[in-house]
Design an enzyme around this catalytic site. Structure first.
Site, mmCIF file in Angstrom:
data_model
loop_
_atom_site.group_PDB
_atom_site.id
_atom_site.type_symbol
_atom_site.label_atom_id
_atom_site.label_comp_id
_atom_site.label_asym_id
_atom_site.label_seq_id
_atom_site.Cartn_x
_atom_site.Cartn_y
_atom_site.Cartn_z
ATOM 1 N N TRP A 1 0.834 -1.207 0.000
ATOM 2 C CA TRP A 1 0.000 0.000 0.000
ATOM 3 C C TRP A 1 0.867 1.255 0.000
ATOM 4 C CZ3 TRP A 1 -4.158 -1.767 -1.734
ATOM 5 C CH2 TRP A 1 -4.623 -3.032 -1.343
ATOM 6 N N LYS B 1 -10.697 -2.217 9.235
ATOM 7 C CA LYS B 1 -9.728 -2.973 10.031
ATOM 8 C C LYS B 1 -10.071 -2.885 11.522
ATOM 9 C CE LYS B 1 -7.165 -3.379 6.250
ATOM 10 N NZ LYS B 1 -7.005 -4.638 5.496
ATOM 11 N N ASP C 1 -0.693 6.864 6.653
ATOM 12 C CA ASP C 1 -1.766 5.912 6.393
ATOM 13 C C ASP C 1 -1.801 4.949 7.575
ATOM 14 O OD1 ASP C 1 -3.421 3.870 5.581
ATOM 15 O OD2 ASP C 1 -2.338 3.416 3.732
#
Length: 355
Positions: free
Chosen positions: A100, A191, A167
């Protein structure tokens, strides 16, 4: 009986949250309407949005410190582009610690110069780079706090005078830290916070409006702030469940309480990985191991079928590793009880006894 859910995301949510959310889908606030039927402009849902945004700032210790919380759509993947649109004027610095992070770097390069200050790609992202420096002449520095696929986690963040962007999709609200060191934080909900479909963005308002480009309205943080996260129809159900989850987190004692629980869960599993000769951790340095995602392999591939049968029979779900790593990945997000980790550890011991 509910399974022991180690899924990497969408992931486990607190049972009490699921029960309240289920009831709201049938009848929200005794309106005799479903939560997913009511207008997002109604007072009932506006209250939900305001409470969710307020709770996010409260948990992070950022209330009355110049930050705004937004619930947007498009996942962290859209934030890769939004961050650059709003902050990248000349050049930015990125730390590349996984899939990511790599994708965020790619998106930013469409809008300006990007410096990769360090990368762990040379060893398939199985460690966190150290001893790198952040240039002083960049618009911002971007990092990814937890790498879901590879099981690494930043335990320290660089001291820098440039804007710090992070992030935190897979470890938001999982531990205490000084969140005021960050100028912008973003995190997909699926998450630690809620179901897929909404993304939390926490941003220091005074860093905006500094780029010369014209930003499309949907990508402009200032537009979303001015409309209180209601510029377009928000993801009503994910925002509501996120609010319930943040309330649950507050009820159990906030970040201090959940950090203690998460440390205990991680220690229980990693101790077994290190003790049991049939298992080997993927992450090369123990200090880089993620408390959220433990990645590991069997030392003897011929035991794969036996291990898979054992954990499946024990009611465990979502243990297979990502295809880019292989092996196994136990995601231990906030709502996973330590009892589930104990079940997994027992299965690992059972495999050893039968080997």
């Amino acid at each position: 009986m509910k399974k022991h859910n180690f899924s990497a995301g969408p992931c486990i949510l607190p049972q009490s949250v699921l029960q309240k959310a289920s009831a709201a889908v049938l009848n929200f606030n005794d309106l005799n309407l479903s939560l997913i039927e009511v207008s997002h402009r109604s007072k009932d849902f506006v209250d939900v949005m305001e409470n969710a945004r307020s709770l996010a700032l409260e948990h992070l210790g950022l209330q009355n410190k110049g930050y705004k919380a937004l619930f947007l759509q498009g996942g962290a993947s859209l934030e890769f582009l939004m961050v650059a649109n709003n902050l990248l004027e000349n050049k930015a610095a990125y730390l590349n610690t996984g899939t990511w992070a790599d994708k965020s770097l790619k998106e930013a390069r469409m809008l300006g110069e990007v410096i990769e200050v360090a990368s762990s790609k040379d060893q398939n992202f199985n460690y966190i780079p150290k001893n790198y420096s952040v240039p002083n002449d960049v618009d911002y520095f971007h990092c990814t706090s937890n790498n879901t696929i590879f099981g690494t986690q930043l335990k320290e963040f660089p001291k820098t005078n440039v804007k710090l962007v992070c992030d935190m999709s897979s470890d938001i609200f999982s531990r205490q830290m000084d969140f005021s060191q960050f100028d912008l934080i973003y995190a997909g909900a699926q998450k630690n916070m809620g179901p897929a479909g909404t993304t939390l963005v926490v941003i220091k308002e005074d860093i905006l409006g500094k780029v010369s480009r014209q930003i499309p309205s949907m990508l402009d943080y200032k537009v979303h702030i001015s409309k209180d996260s209601m510029f377009n129809t928000p993801a009503v159900f994910p925002v509501y469940v996120s609010m319930l989850t943040l309330e649950w987190l507050k009820d159990i004692g906030g970040l201090a309480a959940i950090e203690k629980i998460n440390n205990e869960k991680a220690a229980l599993l990693y101790n077994e990985i290190d003790r049991n000769p049939l298992f080997k951790g993927f992450v090369s340095n123990k200090e880089d191991r993620s408390n959220m995602n433990a990645t590991f392999n069997l030392t003897d591939d011929s035991l794969n079928d036996r291990f898979n049968s054992l954990w499946t029979a024990a009611g465990i779900n979502g243990l297979k590793g990502h295809r880019s790593v292989g092996g196994y990945r136990a995601s231990m997000y906030n709502a996973l009880p330590i009892e589930s980790v104990a079940v997994l550890v027992d299965v690992m011991k059972e495999l050893e006894l039968g080997a």
